[in-house]
Design an enzyme around this catalytic site. Sequence first.
Site: not given
Ligand SMILES: *Cc1c(COP(=O)(O)O)cnc(C)c1O
Length: 433
Positions: A107
């Site tokens: 993210k």
């Molecule tokens: C946010 C997150 C996900 C899921 O991602 P999405 O875009 O919400 O589907 C998976 N793994 C980790 C470690 C995350 O932080």
Amino acid sequence: MIYYSTHHHTPRVSLQEAVIKGLAKDKGLFMPQHIKPLPASFFQDIEDMSLQKISYEVADAFFGEDIPADTLKQIVYDTMNFDIPLVKLNDHIYSLELFHGPTLAFKDVGARFMARLLEYFIHKEGKEQVNVLVATSGDTGSAVANGFLGVEGIHVYVLYPKKKVSRIQEQQFTTLGQNITAIEIDGSFDDCQALVKSAFSDTELNRHMQMTSANSINVARFLPQAFYYFHAYAQLKKKGIEKDIVACVPSGNFGNITAGLFGHKMGLPISRFIAANNNNDVFFQYLQTGIYTPKKSIQTLANAMDVGNPSNFARILDLYHHNYEAICADISGATCTDNQIKEEIRKVWKEQHYLLDPHGACGHRAIREGLKSGETGFFLETAHPAKFKDTVEKIINEPIAIPLNLQNFMKGTKQSIELSKKFSDLKQFLLNS
Ligand SMILES: *Cc1c(COP(=O)(O)O)cnc(C)c1O
């Protein structure tokens, strides 16, 4: 580029408005009116291009009409200034390590990009302050808080479910101070997400303050996540692998995989996608039955995927013109119980000495079981295992090393506001701040 709402009950808007508003007035999600295919020449020598160069070419297709080239290039190069290695685990399976950024999760890409884009638009519009409201099950909060830390003109409110995020994650967004406020909600992640949505549609709050979302509903947060799918392909192509490539994405709100699907529409030669779920399996059920039934989320070891009603499902439907067969042709599903997560982490650690985090474990298992002969797959290793230290150590029964930047977060002092899951409480707090 013009953006429309997936609900089609609101006028179309510019990129600037889509980013500043986050969610459309009719509560739909913004979608770009066109998705520009990338030219064949781009794919011809993609294996010789850097991650930053690839990312800029993709960003240009999305945002080039709306942002001057030198500004966009600067934003992309600053955002993508860390490694995203593709690590070979065996002859057919690769791990795309998305955890080498500042908060050690994928993210960071979307959060850093969005912070810079929003900053650009705020200055351009001469706006005084924009408030970012973000619901988190752990990783979004840390990435957004760190991506936006110290950015002038933006205040960030992070809403997170009390006692449902790991201590390291919590430290990453509750210790920063400055323009970051952490709000601890006595409820689940779904409650936090519902609170944020209610805030966005509350007339009085909207009069009081300019609010936007930094969850993957915001186009500036989720579209940049397409960058690294092209980068993964470039690295495979360099090894002579150009066909029958499968991308597997551990999914919660489905922003990450949706960005990959956008890449696919732009011509990225990935033959199919696997959406890996944990026990929160509404999308998996949808693929099996054609019926979408949102549920309450259940807590699992892969907590960033504990989502009972994934926001970006609306975007997937829209991208495929609500055609169930077309969706199933490109995407298959998989689920993973907590026991299977444990098994997978233990197995891969023992056999390959590669340490998965609980989310990556869902991805690895799905690709290991779902890959057909002749295919090559990569899964997105979405977070560093040390972010889930206690869980992972218990599973492998060994202590694991904590990277230095995580150790630094552990030294800070937690500061947070505690609120109930009632919207009226949040509203009062925001009206007074
Ligand atoms: C946010 C997150 C996900 C899921 O991602 P999405 O875009 O919400 O589907 C998976 N793994 C980790 C470690 C995350 O932080």
